[in-house]
Motif scaffolding. Structure first.
Motif, short mmCIF file in Angstrom:
data_model
loop_
_atom_site.label_atom_id
_atom_site.label_comp_id
_atom_site.label_asym_id
_atom_site.label_seq_id
_atom_site.Cartn_x
_atom_site.Cartn_y
_atom_site.Cartn_z
N UNK A 75 0.83 -1.21 0.00
CA UNK A 75 0.00 0.00 0.00
C UNK A 75 0.86 1.26 0.00
N UNK A 76 2.09 1.11 0.46
CA UNK A 76 2.98 2.28 0.54
C UNK A 76 3.97 2.31 -0.62
N UNK A 77 3.81 1.40 -1.58
CA UNK A 77 4.81 1.29 -2.65
C UNK A 77 4.74 2.46 -3.63
N UNK A 78 3.67 3.23 -3.56
CA UNK A 78 3.53 4.36 -4.51
C UNK A 78 2.88 3.92 -5.81
N UNK A 79 2.67 2.61 -5.97
CA UNK A 79 2.01 2.13 -7.20
C UNK A 79 0.49 2.24 -6.99
N UNK A 80 -0.22 2.83 -7.95
CA UNK A 80 -1.67 2.93 -7.80
C UNK A 80 -2.33 1.55 -7.63
N UNK A 81 -3.31 1.49 -6.75
CA UNK A 81 -3.98 0.21 -6.47
C UNK A 81 -5.48 0.39 -6.60
N UNK A 158 -17.67 2.75 -2.89
CA UNK A 158 -16.31 2.95 -3.44
C UNK A 158 -15.64 3.98 -2.55
N UNK A 159 -14.32 3.85 -2.42
CA UNK A 159 -13.57 4.86 -1.65
C UNK A 159 -12.23 5.12 -2.30
N UNK A 160 -11.55 6.17 -1.85
CA UNK A 160 -10.20 6.37 -2.36
C UNK A 160 -9.37 7.23 -1.42
N UNK A 161 -8.08 6.98 -1.50
CA UNK A 161 -7.07 7.85 -0.89
C UNK A 161 -6.41 8.49 -2.10
N UNK A 166 -4.90 5.21 -4.15
CA UNK A 166 -5.44 3.90 -3.75
C UNK A 166 -6.96 3.97 -3.80
N UNK A 167 -7.55 3.04 -4.54
CA UNK A 167 -9.00 3.06 -4.78
C UNK A 167 -9.62 1.71 -4.43
#
Ligand code: XMP
Length: 516
Positions: A75-81, A158-161, A166-167
């Motif tokens: 989750x902290x890798x910076x890659x969109x999820x 649905x949620x997002x940061x 992160x979605x």
């Protein structure tokens, strides 16, 4: 040449029945996607450098002790999820939110309203029909997250940061019933993750050829050719990659259809211009299968016997280290369980679940990530004629999984003759081209009939015909009555040992295409 495997989307499988559909939807957008179990995710991220990650749904609840987990660091890798269903709940829990059992379950058609200013829902109208299938929901949002969609029953549909890209969506954008689902996936893949359009059949072929020659080096490869599109396409890729270090072998296991051996040899040598060695192994297979009725045992015995025959063939040519097979993605998915539970093993496809634990040859399987219709496209791109690319699938265990009892030469002969008639009529009437598969199944049932005033007590034969896109799901084909009538009439008149023909009207799921 670009490496199509890089800069794509990694799909993490938490046990969803739709995981292959997600991978597929991504490839349809010309982006590479690979599926991996959660425990391999970190390794795969290093290897593939994906631009985005999708967490699939799954049957578990995040608060169950044995539910599948993933390294929180991802989750902290910076890659969109993007998390879908269980994937969303897992994100919610890992990020510090709270997941609870839903008071009211949501299955199927559900209207959801979207915050269309959010990048995930850009271009959608304010609300739309989605496909839900969940018992749990995100009750308390993790810090930094906001709600971006809701339904009558689920506040956080649905949620997002947004800062960390992160979605999560509680519904399934990958299924066709979710209106605008492909737009949502496209928004995530291109606008949020900025994945690259590296995947085309041409780039796949170029990369595969290079990969094979790198892996195989100076060694030799034997290829188990069945004559179907998968093994033929594999043969062409290998021929391009390693030239005359490839040796193609056709094993006559005694479980083939009428005239198959001669037909395949002629078709292959004429089209592919490679010699095909035929090994007659009928006795070995039939001896090994004597008295066996259990479908999984049949499949395992056939898988093992194939390998023994290939190993023996390999010993007669110096330098053979590899066995090439035309294994496809659905073969892999149906034959194994990522989580070790038996429930997900549907049937052991002879070339995956049927392999012995110890093998003297290493495997080369260039089509392992693809679905059958994609392989047909690769075949066309490689210049194969429709005679090959449009052939209906025929399973490696052949007629063994279409005789619902132990095998005898007599039963094989009856099925062979009946099947020949079915195919002949299907081709003449155009039904062959309109169905994924059409074939006969010999049932372990005898029924009473009357022929020429005489009582008969003979076998029942079923006609199985299905339509499908990829073999993962299928519907029974609506074969015209007059065609079925002609098949039944000819089979009962021409095949000694059959006095009744029935038609199978089951879809997959809950049935499967082959009866065993
Ligand atoms: P099922 O019966 O699982 O079949 O619905 C799906 C598709 O796969 C084929 N099939 C096989 N192909 N080895 C193969 O090469 C196998 O062991 C095998 N089992 C099933 C089947 O014909 C259908 O197209």
């Amino acid at each position: 040449m670009n490496d199509y495997r890089k800069a794509g989307i990694l799909v993490v499988d938490f046990g969803s029945q739709y995981v292959q559909l997600i991978a597929r939807r991504i490839r349809e957008l010309h982006v590479h996607s690979e599926v991996c179990p959660p425990e391999l995710a970190v390794k795969k991220i290093k290897e593939l450098e994906p631009k985005g990650i999708i967490f699939s749904g799954g049957p578990s609840s995040v608060y169950d002790t044995n539910s599948p987990r993933i390294e929180k660091s991802i989750l902290k890798s910076g890659i969109p999820i993007l998390g879908i269903c269980y994937g969303m709940q897992l994100i919610g829990q890992l990020a510090g939110g709270k997941i609870l059992k839903s008071g009211k379950k949501e299955y199927g058609r559900t209207v959801v309203s979207f915050k269309t200013t959010n990048p995930l829902f850009k271009g959608l109208s304010g609300s739309g029909v989605t496909w839900m299938s969940h018992c749990d929901k995100v009750e308390v949002l993790p810090k930094g997250f906001e709600i971006i969609a809701g339904s009558g029953n689920t506040r956080a549909a649905a949620f997002c940061d947004i800062a960390n890209k992160i979605y999560g969506v509680q519904f399934h954008p990958e299924v066709v019933h979710t209106v605008g689902g492909s737009k949502i996936l496209r928004n995530f893949i291109f606008n949020i993750a900025a994945a690259e359009k590296n995947w085309t059949m041409k780039s796949f072929i170029e990369n595969k050829i290079q990969e094979i020659s790198k892996v195989v080096g100076e060694d030799k490869v034997i290829l188990g050719l069945s004559g179907g599109v998968d093994s033929t396409v594999s043969a062409v890729l290998l021929k391009e990659a390693i030239g005359d270090k490839l040796r193609c072998i056709f094993v006559d296991n005694g479980l083939l259809r009428k005239g198959e051996r001669e037909r395949v040899k002629e078709l292959f040598e004429r089209n592919i211009k490679l010699p095909l060695t035929v090994i007659k192994a009928e006795k070995i297979f039939l001896d090994a299968l004597k008295g066996v009725t259990d479908p999984e045992r049949k499949r395992k015995i056939i898988g093992h016997t194939f390998i023994r025959v290939f190993e023996k063939a390999a010993k007669s040519t110096k330098g053979v280290k590899y066995l090439a097979q035309g294994t496809l993605y659905p073969d892999v998915i149906e034959s194994q369980s990522f989580y070790g539970g038996p429930s997900k093993v549907i049937k052991s496809h002879h070339n995956v679940g049927g392999l012995p634990k110890k093998m003297g040859l290493k495997l080369v399987e260039p089509l392992r990530e693809l679905f059958k219709d994609e392989v047909r496209e690769v075949g066309k791109e490689l210049g194969l004629s429709s005679e090959i690319t449009d052939r209906q699938p025929f399973p490696g265990p052949g007629l063994a999984v279409r005789i619902i009892s132990d095998l005898t030469k007599k039963r094989l002969e009856i099925l062979r003759e009946a099947d020949w008639i079915i195919i002949d009529i299907a081709k003449k009437t155009g039904v062959y081209g309109e169905t994924w598969q059409i074939f006969g199944v010999l049932l372990p049932v005898k029924s009473v009939g009357v022929m020429g005033d005489m009582r008969t007590y003979e076998n029942v034969l079923a006609i199985r015909a299905v339509t499908s896109v990829d073999g993962m799901t299928a519907d029974w084909a609506k074969v015209p009555y007059h065609v079925l009538g002609e098949m039944s009439n000819r089979i009962i008149n021409e095949v000694e040992g059959v006095n009744r023909v029935v038609f199978d009207v089951s879809s997959k799921p809950p049935s499967t295409i082959e009866w065993e």
